[in-house]
Design an enzyme around this catalytic site. Structure first.
Site, PDB file in Angstrom:
ATOM      1  N   ALA A  58      26.814  41.089  57.004  1.00  0.00           N
ATOM      2  CA  ALA A  58      27.217  41.069  55.728  1.00  0.00           C
ATOM      3  C   ALA A  58      26.466  42.771  56.234  1.00  0.00           C
ATOM      4  O   ALA A  58      27.462  44.015  55.422  1.00  0.00           O
ATOM      5  CB  ALA A  58      26.520  40.603  54.797  1.00  0.00           C
ATOM      6  N   ARG A  99      37.233  42.727  54.307  1.00  0.00           N
ATOM      7  CA  ARG A  99      37.149  40.920  54.451  1.00  0.00           C
ATOM      8  C   ARG A  99      36.364  41.390  53.322  1.00  0.00           C
ATOM      9  O   ARG A  99      35.846  41.871  52.363  1.00  0.00           O
ATOM     10  CB  ARG A  99      35.735  40.801  55.120  1.00  0.00           C
ATOM     11  CG  ARG A  99      36.458  40.651  56.427  1.00  0.00           C
ATOM     12  CD  ARG A  99      34.990  40.172  57.398  1.00  0.00           C
ATOM     13  NE  ARG A  99      35.044  39.083  57.808  1.00  0.00           N
ATOM     14  CZ  ARG A  99      33.730  37.943  58.010  1.00  0.00           C
ATOM     15  NH1 ARG A  99      33.226  39.097  58.781  1.00  0.00           N
ATOM     16  NH2 ARG A  99      33.775  36.558  58.191  1.00  0.00           N
ATOM     17  N   ASP A 243      26.108  36.489  52.200  1.00  0.00           N
ATOM     18  CA  ASP A 243      26.833  37.441  52.285  1.00  0.00           C
ATOM     19  C   ASP A 243      27.066  37.707  50.768  1.00  0.00           C
ATOM     20  O   ASP A 243      27.705  39.098  50.714  1.00  0.00           O
ATOM     21  CB  ASP A 243      27.915  36.689  52.686  1.00  0.00           C
ATOM     22  CG  ASP A 243      28.329  36.868  54.124  1.00  0.00           C
ATOM     23  OD1 ASP A 243      27.770  35.926  54.094  1.00  0.00           O
ATOM     24  OD2 ASP A 243      28.948  37.709  54.549  1.00  0.00           O
ATOM     25  N   LYS A 254      27.871  31.729  55.341  1.00  0.00           N
ATOM     26  CA  LYS A 254      28.596  31.234  56.580  1.00  0.00           C
ATOM     27  C   LYS A 254      28.868  29.124  56.363  1.00  0.00           C
ATOM     28  O   LYS A 254      27.858  28.776  55.748  1.00  0.00           O
ATOM     29  CB  LYS A 254      27.936  31.757  57.992  1.00  0.00           C
ATOM     30  CG  LYS A 254      28.451  30.900  58.807  1.00  0.00           C
ATOM     31  CD  LYS A 254      30.063  30.957  58.821  1.00  0.00           C
ATOM     32  CE  LYS A 254      30.477  32.624  59.261  1.00  0.00           C
ATOM     33  NZ  LYS A 254      31.733  33.594  58.481  1.00  0.00           N
TER      34      LYS A 254
HETATM   35  O1  MRU Z   1      31.725  35.783  59.137  1.00  0.00           O
HETATM   36  P1  MRU Z   1      30.544  37.039  59.746  1.00  0.00           P
HETATM   37  O2  MRU Z   1      30.080  36.323  61.212  1.00  0.00           O
HETATM   38  O3  MRU Z   1      30.355  37.656  59.001  1.00  0.00           O
HETATM   39  O4  MRU Z   1      29.324  35.901  58.949  1.00  0.00           O
HETATM   40  C1  MRU Z   1      27.901  35.884  58.876  1.00  0.00           C
HETATM   41  C2  MRU Z   1      26.641  35.580  58.014  1.00  0.00           C
HETATM   42  O5  MRU Z   1      27.548  34.235  57.018  1.00  0.00           O
HETATM   43  C3  MRU Z   1      25.220  36.098  57.913  1.00  0.00           C
HETATM   44  O6  MRU Z   1      24.598  34.558  57.514  1.00  0.00           O
HETATM   45  C4  MRU Z   1      24.854  36.900  57.259  1.00  0.00           C
HETATM   46  O7  MRU Z   1      26.183  38.311  56.610  1.00  0.00           O
HETATM   47  C5  MRU Z   1      24.628  37.530  56.347  1.00  0.00           C
HETATM   48  S1  MRU Z   1      23.492  38.618  57.574  1.00  0.00           S
HETATM   49  C6  MRU Z   1      21.866  38.949  57.355  1.00  0.00           C
END
Ligand code: MRU
Length: 353
Positions: A58, A99, A243, A254
């Site tokens: 994120a 996204r 996120d 995630k």
């Molecule tokens: O699909 P992604 O790899 O962008 O998902 C990322 C995550 O779910 C992370 O845990 C979240 O963005 C936090 S990152 C500091």
């Protein structure tokens, strides 16, 4: 877009950089096997890079979007010095829709937009300064969260983390991994377990790699081994990033985070969510209203680009899930921590910012 190889990514490795007037992204789809940087000078290509997971996580998505606004403004100003603020909208729309779940993306674009009105003449320098500030503040926030989160960790702790909330997912240092890094430096971490994170394998490819670079003891487990690990070993914490965090403390992260948190509750493992204030969305009342990204089903019907599911198989591929606030023991942000989060406590800390 240009591609070049780097033989020596060194710590602190940068997922996002600005060099010689271009945005440089470390292609995270290729890690850890290959270190490839991609160079961007068009915002539309950055939007595609975000959608295609060249850059992910994120805060890193937000920072990349901030630099992409600089690129968009450059193109818009070149086509019309008077109307760049209107012309830029098409590219910003593209970026904004790349996204849906990580609120940091639109938070960064909105922050950049706030500066538009006060700019006179060529906007590039002023906007670049703003993007660099967003980037720098994210790194500082991660260190502060690392400090605050590590204060909650006892010596000899065993920690499970999911996906990648490290330097690669942020401006640097990481959120969940920032806490783990600081706790490790303070001599508090016995063992970290990284769950693989199907289907993109952020845990297996990225988190394991990052922790190895810092010599932090890390074991990889498959996602479905996490409950059994909590049952058989003394796990102290599940520590994850986010996120988007809703106004009642519900957490989007995630896919798989929710099931890890349910297991954690059952086994008495504490759950820590670490995220900068840019991830808190006080406009969204609860997790029910957080938009969840559904990705291409080939990500789960195929393995290494070979079809493993029967042909014509229907599939559902949500990239994120919602962990209800009542499964979360503590939310750590750079603005402070919220124990046993609920709407009232969230408002008390984040309502005034
Ligand atoms: O699909 P992604 O790899 O962008 O998902 C990322 C995550 O779910 C992370 O845990 C979240 O963005 C936090 S990152 C500091």
């Amino acid at each position: 877009m240009t591609i070049y190889n780097s033989k020596n990514i060194t710590e602190p490795f940068a997922a996002v950089k600005w060099e010689s007037g271009k945005l440089i992204l470390l292609d995270q789809r290729k890690l850890p096997a290959e270190n490839i940087y991609l160079e961007y000078d068009l915002a539309s290509e950055v939007a595609k890079a975000i959608k295609d997971m060249v850059v992910r996580g994120a805060p890193a998505i937000g920072i990349a979007a901030a630099y992409a606004v600089v690129l968009a403004a450059r193109s818009a100003y070149q086509s019309s010095a008077d109307n760049w603020r209107e012309i830029i909208n098409t590219e910003l729309e593209l970026l904004s829709n790349s996204r849906p779940t990580a609120v940091n993306l639109n938070w960064a674009i909105a922050k950049m937009r706030q500066g538009f009105d006060s700019i006179e003449g060529d906007p590039e320098t002023a906007l670049l300064e703003m993007a660099i500030r967003i980037h720098d503040e994210d790194i500082a926030a991660n260190h502060e969260m690392g400090r605050l989160g590590a204060e909650l960790i006892k010596p000899d702790s065993q920690i499970i983390t999911h996906c990648n909330a490290g330097a690669l997912a942020t401006g640097g240092y990481g959120t969940a991994l920032g806490v783990i890094r600081t706790a490790f430096k303070n001599g508090l971490v016995k063992q970290v377990y990284s769950s693989e994170t199907r289907p993109w394998m952020q845990g297996a490819r990225l988190t394991s790699w990052e922790l190895q670079q810092d010599n932090i003891p890390v074991n990889l487990v498959i996602d479905s081994a996490v409950s059994s690990l909590m049952q058989s070993s003394d796990i102290d914490w599940l520590i994850v990033g986010s996120d988007r965090i809703a106004a009642n403390g519900d957490v989007a992260n995630k896919i798989g985070t929710y099931s890890h948190a349910v297991s954690a509750k059952y086994h008495g493992v504490k759950v820590m969510v670490v995220a900068p204030f840019s991830t808190v969305d006080m406009q969204i009342k609860s997790g029910k209203d957080i938009p969840i990204e559904y990705r291409n089903t080939e990500e789960i019907t195929d393995f290494n680009e070979v079809r493993v599911a029967p042909n014509d198989m229907q599939a559902i591929n949500p990239a994120f899930d919602i962990t209800p606030a009542k499964l979360v023991d503590v939310i750590v942000t750079e603005e402070g921590i919220v124990q046993d989060p609920d709407a009232e406590k969230m408002l008390a800390i984040f309502g005034k910012i």
